[in-house]
Design a protein around this motif. Structure first.
Motif, short mmCIF file in Angstrom:
data_model
loop_
_atom_site.label_atom_id
_atom_site.label_comp_id
_atom_site.label_asym_id
_atom_site.label_seq_id
_atom_site.Cartn_x
_atom_site.Cartn_y
_atom_site.Cartn_z
N UNK A 1 31.95 52.06 44.43
CA UNK A 1 32.27 53.08 45.41
C UNK A 1 33.76 53.30 45.53
N UNK A 2 34.28 53.18 46.75
CA UNK A 2 35.70 53.41 46.99
C UNK A 2 36.58 52.31 46.41
N UNK A 3 35.95 51.20 46.01
CA UNK A 3 36.73 50.10 45.44
C UNK A 3 36.94 50.26 43.94
N UNK A 4 36.54 51.40 43.38
CA UNK A 4 36.72 51.65 41.97
C UNK A 4 38.21 51.50 41.60
N UNK A 5 38.54 50.77 40.55
CA UNK A 5 39.95 50.53 40.20
C UNK A 5 40.70 51.85 40.01
N UNK A 6 41.94 51.91 40.49
CA UNK A 6 42.71 53.17 40.37
C UNK A 6 43.02 53.55 38.94
#
Length: 468
Positions: A311-316
């Motif tokens: 989710x929002x923790x996907x690596x940048x």
């Protein structure tokens, strides 16, 4: 580490020493260098004759690399030229020792047929007290002889012969003739069977040193620099730009000004899409293991499912790499990615030239999620990080490397990094004042200026926009 050893990814391609003659020769050389011998009847040696088994038996894994002294070596066979060099203190040592063996192969074949060749790799620096001392390491000299001093004795015989031929009255000098006869008993006829090593000194403008937390020394460019892995060791050295590896914008600007890097997406002869997909996989494996998510067997479909759970923790890094992949496959607008973007150092590689391998080693450290690059280019760091990884990641990495790299090392390296670098030095065009600015991989970087404090003025245009 057992998994790596079993798959040939650690201590692989070492030379087996299992004959009584070789063991005896090794012990004679070892005693001469260290005052010690081994009771082992079978062991493996690397390019420099270092053996992990002998080091373990002696209780000293650095027995050929004593602190405060030059690295020593033992050659039993010229076949050691294909072996790895374990724990090099300077990255250039393997290439230099291999070249020494290749360029003197016929002489070394003759010498190792009857004795071991031993010696030192001398860097002309007595002590590395501070990082500034690394600037004095400009060349490496190989000092070699056999345990029976065949080279020294042959050189002495050659000197006597030269005196006999050139000195007035040499033909009638009974003392000189007697010395030659005595010397010939141990050396034989050196005029018919000369024993003399050729090139033994090698310049090293660019290298990585393990000392002081890791330092990259790059001098074959218009703007020489030292790049420090440990910012606390940062030292200003006259004539060299000093940069901490964590200062990503400064590193990126320096690479661009000196034309040392190029985007993978536009590199000639590269399957950029395949490389970028693999990099995305590596980033996802790293993230999944950090988050404790199931990565399955590491297949691309399993990794995509793991990415969906992030989710929002996907690596940048994923956004930048995915944008580049879309551009490669479908075209459209060039992605705007500058050096402040986590994907930046994943998306470039070193350009061809004398510093290529050291620059690629630097880039591997700046993007360590790419475990394949890290293993190929920076093995000391790879092994240190591998020891800290969870078991699923260790298994994935070991299987991947044994399957995709071990099968075709040369082909993989060529596909990732291009052909062998051109060893000619670049044109010494000034990059910061006067003349034409150095053209980097993305055009002229003349808008960048340097002062003693670092960068000032407008930042140069990077491959995907302004560099922060």
């Amino acid at each position: 580490m057992k998994r790596l050893i079993e798959k040939g990814l650690m201590f692989g391609n070492l030379v087996l020493v299992d004959s009584p003659a070789w063991v005896a020769r090794y012990n004679r050389a070892l005693e001469k260098l260290t005052g010690k011998t081994t009771d082992l009847t079978e062991f493996h040696i690397d390019l420099a004759g270092h053996s992990p088994e002998v080091g373990d038996a002696l209780g000293d894994l650095d027995y050929l690399s004593p602190k405060g002294a030059n690295r020593q070596f033992i050659l039993l066979t010229t076949e050691q030229k294909t072996a790895p060099l374990l724990n090099p203190s300077i990255s250039a040592l393997r290439d230099i020792l291999r070249r020494f063996i290749v360029e003197n192969e016929s002489q070394l074949l003759s010498l190792t047929a009857r004795d071991a060749v031993l010696g030192e790799i001398e860097d002309h620096v007595w002590e590395l007290a501070t990082p500034a001392d690394l600037a004095a390491v400009t060349q490496i000299k190989i000092i070699a002889d056999t345990t029976g001093r065949h080279i020294a004795e042959a050189d002495r015989m050659a000197a006597l012969i030269e005196r006999f031929r050139t000195e007035p009255g040499g033909w009638y000098d009974d003392v000189l003739i007697a010395q030659m006869i005595t010397q010939a008993k141990s050396t034989g006829d050196v005029t018919r069977n000369p024993v003399h090593l050729g090139r033994v000194e090698f310049p090293i403008p660019d290298f990585h040193a393990e000392a002081f937390g890791g330092v990259y020394m790059i001098r074959s460019v218009p703007e020489p620099a030292m790049i420090f892995s440990d910012k606390t060791q940062l030292t200003n050295v006259p004539g060299l730009l000093s940069i901490a590896i964590e200062d990503r914008n400064l590193v990126a600007g320096w690479l661009a000004r000196n034309g040392l890097a190029e985007p993978i997406a536009t590199a000639h002869g590269t399957d950029a899409a395949a490389i970028l997909r693999q990099k995305i996989d590596f980033v996802l494996v790293d993230a999944a293991n950090r988050m404790g998510l199931d990565q399955g067997d590491g297949s691309r479909s399993d990794l995509r499912r793991a990415a969906a759970r992030m989710g929002e923790r996907l690596p940048p890094e994923i956004a930048g790499l995915a944008a580049l992949l879309r551009w490669v496959e479908t075209g459209g607008d060039w992605p705007v990615i500058d050096s402040s973007n986590p994907a930046y150092f994943h998306a470039i590689r070193a350009t061809a030239g004398p510093a290529r391998d050291v620059i690629n080693m630097l880039l591997a450290e700046m993007a360590p999620q790419d475990v394949r690059n890290l293993y190929i280019l920076n093995k000391p760091l790879f092994y240190r990080l591998y020891a800290t990884w969870p078991e699923p990641k260790k298994e994935y990495v070991a299987n991947l490397l044994s399957r995709e790299y071990q099968m075709d090392k040369q082909g993989t390296r060529a596909a990732l990094f291009g052909g062998e670098p051109d060893m000619r030095p670049p044109d010494p065009s000034p990059s910061t004042s006067g003349g034409n600015a150095v053209t980097g991989p993305w055009g002229s970087a003349s808008s960048m200026r340097l002062n003693e404090a670092g960068l000032e003025g407008p930042a140069p245009a990077g491959p995907w926009g302004r560099a922060g």
